[in-house]
Design an enzyme around this catalytic site. Structure first.
Site, mmCIF file in Angstrom:
data_model
loop_
_atom_site.group_PDB
_atom_site.id
_atom_site.type_symbol
_atom_site.label_atom_id
_atom_site.label_comp_id
_atom_site.label_asym_id
_atom_site.label_seq_id
_atom_site.Cartn_x
_atom_site.Cartn_y
_atom_site.Cartn_z
ATOM 1 N N GLY A 152 26.948 -42.147 -7.331
ATOM 2 C CA GLY A 152 27.721 -41.850 -6.115
ATOM 3 C C GLY A 152 26.753 -41.697 -4.957
ATOM 4 N NE ARG A 153 29.977 -39.100 -1.114
ATOM 5 C CZ ARG A 153 31.291 -38.919 -1.079
ATOM 6 N NH1 ARG A 153 32.024 -39.595 -0.215
ATOM 7 N NH2 ARG A 153 31.894 -38.060 -1.860
ATOM 8 C CB ILE A 154 24.194 -36.919 -4.628
ATOM 9 C CG1 ILE A 154 24.870 -36.090 -3.527
ATOM 10 C CG2 ILE A 154 22.932 -36.226 -5.137
ATOM 11 C CD1 ILE A 154 25.379 -34.730 -3.971
ATOM 12 N NE ARG A 174 34.681 -43.518 -11.895
ATOM 13 C CZ ARG A 174 34.921 -42.282 -11.462
ATOM 14 N NH1 ARG A 174 35.511 -41.422 -12.243
ATOM 15 N NH2 ARG A 174 34.579 -41.906 -10.251
ATOM 16 C CB SER A 175 32.599 -50.186 -11.245
ATOM 17 O OG SER A 175 32.435 -49.472 -10.037
ATOM 18 C CB ILE A 229 20.887 -32.041 -8.608
ATOM 19 C CG1 ILE A 229 20.986 -33.555 -8.635
ATOM 20 C CG2 ILE A 229 19.431 -31.614 -8.520
ATOM 21 C CD1 ILE A 229 22.316 -34.173 -8.424
ATOM 22 N NE ARG A 231 30.134 -28.081 -9.581
ATOM 23 C CZ ARG A 231 29.563 -28.180 -8.377
ATOM 24 N NH1 ARG A 231 28.264 -28.355 -8.280
ATOM 25 N NH2 ARG A 231 30.279 -28.091 -7.283
ATOM 26 C CG ASP A 255 19.904 -26.720 -8.305
ATOM 27 O OD1 ASP A 255 19.325 -25.626 -8.158
ATOM 28 O OD2 ASP A 255 20.712 -27.182 -7.471
ATOM 29 C CD GLU A 260 25.751 -22.845 -11.550
ATOM 30 O OE1 GLU A 260 25.044 -23.708 -12.070
ATOM 31 O OE2 GLU A 260 26.059 -22.853 -10.343
ATOM 32 C CG HIS A 278 24.256 -24.420 -7.939
ATOM 33 N ND1 HIS A 278 25.482 -24.472 -8.561
ATOM 34 C CD2 HIS A 278 24.280 -25.401 -7.006
ATOM 35 C CE1 HIS A 278 26.210 -25.448 -8.026
ATOM 36 N NE2 HIS A 278 25.498 -26.012 -7.065
HETATM 37 C C1 8YV Z 1 27.644 -25.367 -3.623
HETATM 38 C C2 8YV Z 1 27.563 -27.526 -4.606
HETATM 39 O O1 8YV Z 1 28.852 -25.655 -3.047
HETATM 40 O O2 8YV Z 1 28.385 -28.921 -2.900
HETATM 41 C C3 8YV Z 1 28.425 -28.617 -4.089
HETATM 42 O O3 8YV Z 1 29.157 -29.189 -4.894
HETATM 43 O O4 8YV Z 1 27.456 -27.330 -5.765
HETATM 44 C C4 8YV Z 1 26.848 -26.622 -3.690
HETATM 45 O O5 8YV Z 1 26.590 -27.182 -2.461
HETATM 46 C C5 8YV Z 1 26.978 -24.291 -2.881
HETATM 47 O O6 8YV Z 1 26.026 -23.785 -3.741
HETATM 48 C C6 8YV Z 1 27.900 -23.185 -2.490
HETATM 49 O O7 8YV Z 1 28.453 -22.595 -3.622
#
Ligand code: 8YV
Length: 312
Positions: A152-154, A174-175, A229, A231, A255, A260, A278
Site C-alpha cells: 500500500g502507500r506505506i 492482493r494484486s 510497522i 499491527r 514497532d 500492546e 508503536h
Molecule cells: C497511531 C497508527 O494511530 O496511523 C496508525 O494506524 O497506528 C498510529 O499512527 C498512533 O500511534 C496514535 O494511536
C-alpha cells in the site's frame, strides 16, 4: 450542548484544538461513553477517535445521532466499520500524512537490528571498546534482498527508500502493482523464500490476522529478518518468538505488538530484536498533521460538506 465527542488520550495541543474548534467533550476511552449524561450522548453527531480500544456497535448505539467517527490514524482496525455501515455512520482516517515517518522508522529498525547498533553503542558507553577492542563484524545490508508484505502507500514508501539502498525488491499484495520492475509474488510464502529482509506493511483487522504465519516465518530462513510497522495482529507472534529464540530466523524489528502497550516478555531478553513503542507516526509534525486531518473531517461533517478521507 456540543455535538462532538473526542475519545482518546490526546496530547494537550490536540485536545485544546478539539475543544476550541468544536467545544468537544473529551473522554479517555470508549468505556466512558455509557456514563455520560444522556442529553450529551443524544446530541453527539461526530466522534473524534484516537487509540486502539475497540469501538463497535455497542458504543455506537449509545450515541443515537452519530454520523461520523473520525479516526486519528491511518489504521482503523479498532473501529467496527460493518457496524458503522449498518447504522449509516461514516468512518474517516488519516492516510498519507504519516507515510514518511512510518517508512523512516522501518528503515531505522532495519539498520539498528542489522548493524547490531544496540550492542555496538553499549560497547562505546561501557568502555569495552577501549578495553576489548572493536565490535564484532556484522552484516552488509545495502545491495541485499528485501520483501514488502503489503504494497500500500506505506509499503511503497518503504520500497522507495530501500531502492536507494540498492536492494533487490520483491513484494506481495492482493494484486500486482505498477513498480519500477520489482518482483511480484502472489504467494506470501514465496515472497519470504525470495528475500532476507521482510518489511510488513499490511492493513490490520480480522482479514490479516496472523497473515505472516508460521509457514511464512519459516520460509524466511536463518538469514531472515522481519520488520513490522503495521499491527501486531498481522504476525503469528508466538511463531515469531519461537523462530527468534531458536535461530530459525536471524532477527526482527518491531514497532507493534499483540496486546500492546503490554509486550510479551519473551521479546525482552532477545538480543536479535529492535523494539519500539508503536511510534512510527510519532513526530511532532506528523501527529499535528494527523490531528488536523481528523479535525478537518469532523468540520466537514458538521458543515455538511464532503468528508476528506472517508473509508466507507
Ligand atoms: C497511531 C497508527 O494511530 O496511523 C496508525 O494506524 O497506528 C498510529 O499512527 C498512533 O500511534 C496514535 O494511536
Amino acid at each position: 450542548m456540543t455535538s462532538t465527542l473526542a475519545i482518546g488520550n490526546y496530547n494537550p495541543t490536540d485536545r485544546a484544538a478539539l475543544v476550541d474548534a468544536f467545544d468537544a467533550h473529551v473522554i479517555a476511552g470508549p468505556d466512558e461513553i455509557a456514563a455520560l449524561d444522556q442529553g450529551l450522548r443524544e446530541g453527539i453527531t461526530a466522534v473524534a477517535y484516537a487509540g486502539h480500544h475497540a469501538f463497535g456497535g455497542d458504543q455506537m448505539d449509545l450515541l443515537p445521532q452519530l454520523k461520523v467517527v473520525a479516526n486519528y490514524g491511518v489504521g482503523y482496525d479498532a473501529i467496527d466499520v460493518s457496524a458503522a455501515n449498518a447504522r449509516g455512520i461514516k468512518v474517516t482516517n488519516t492516510p498519507n500524512v504519516l507515510n514518511d515517518d512510518v517508512a523512516d522508522l522501518a528503515i531505522a529498525m532495519w539498520l539498528v537490528q542489522g548493524r547490531e547498533m544496540r550492542a555496538a553503542e553499549e560497547r562505546v558507553r561501557s568502555g569495552a571498546w577501549a578495553k576489548e577492542g572493536p565490535a564484532p563484524l556484522n552484516r552488509k545490508l545495502s545491495g541485499g534482498t528485501a520483501g514488502i508484505m503489503g504494497m500500500g502507500r506505506i509499503g511503497r514508501d518503504i520500497a522507495d527508500r530501500l531502492a536507494a539502498f540498492k536492494m533487490d525488491i520483491h513484494y506481495h499484495a492482493r494484486s500486482e502493482k505498477e513498480t519500477p520492475g520489482w518482483m511480484y509474488h502472489a504467494d506470501p510464502v514465496a515472497l519470504a523464500k525470495a528475500v532476507d529482509f521482510m518489511f510488513v506493511a499490511l492493513v490490520g483487522g480480522p482479514e490479516t490476522e496472523n497473515y505472516v504465519s508460521k509457514e511464512v516465518i519459516a520460509a524466511l530462513g536463518t538469514r531472515g529478518v522481519v520488520i513490522n510497522i503495521s499491527r501486531g495482529s498481522v504476525i503469528d507472534e508466538e511463531a515469531l518468538l519461537d523462530a527468534l529464540e531458536s535461530g530459525a530466523i536471524a532477527g526482527a524489528g518491531l514497532d507493534v505488538f499483540v496486546g500492546e502497550p503490554k509486550v510479551n516478555p519473551r521479546f525482552l531478553t532477545l538480543e536479535n530484536v529492535a523494539l519500539q513503542p508503536h511510534q512510527g507516526s510519532g513526530t511532532v509534525q506528523t501527529r499535528a498533521a494527523m490531528a488536523q486531518l481528523q479535525r478537518d473531517n469532523v468540520a466537514a461533517q458538521l458543515a455538511g460538506t464532503d468528508l476528506l478521507t472517508p473509508v466507507n
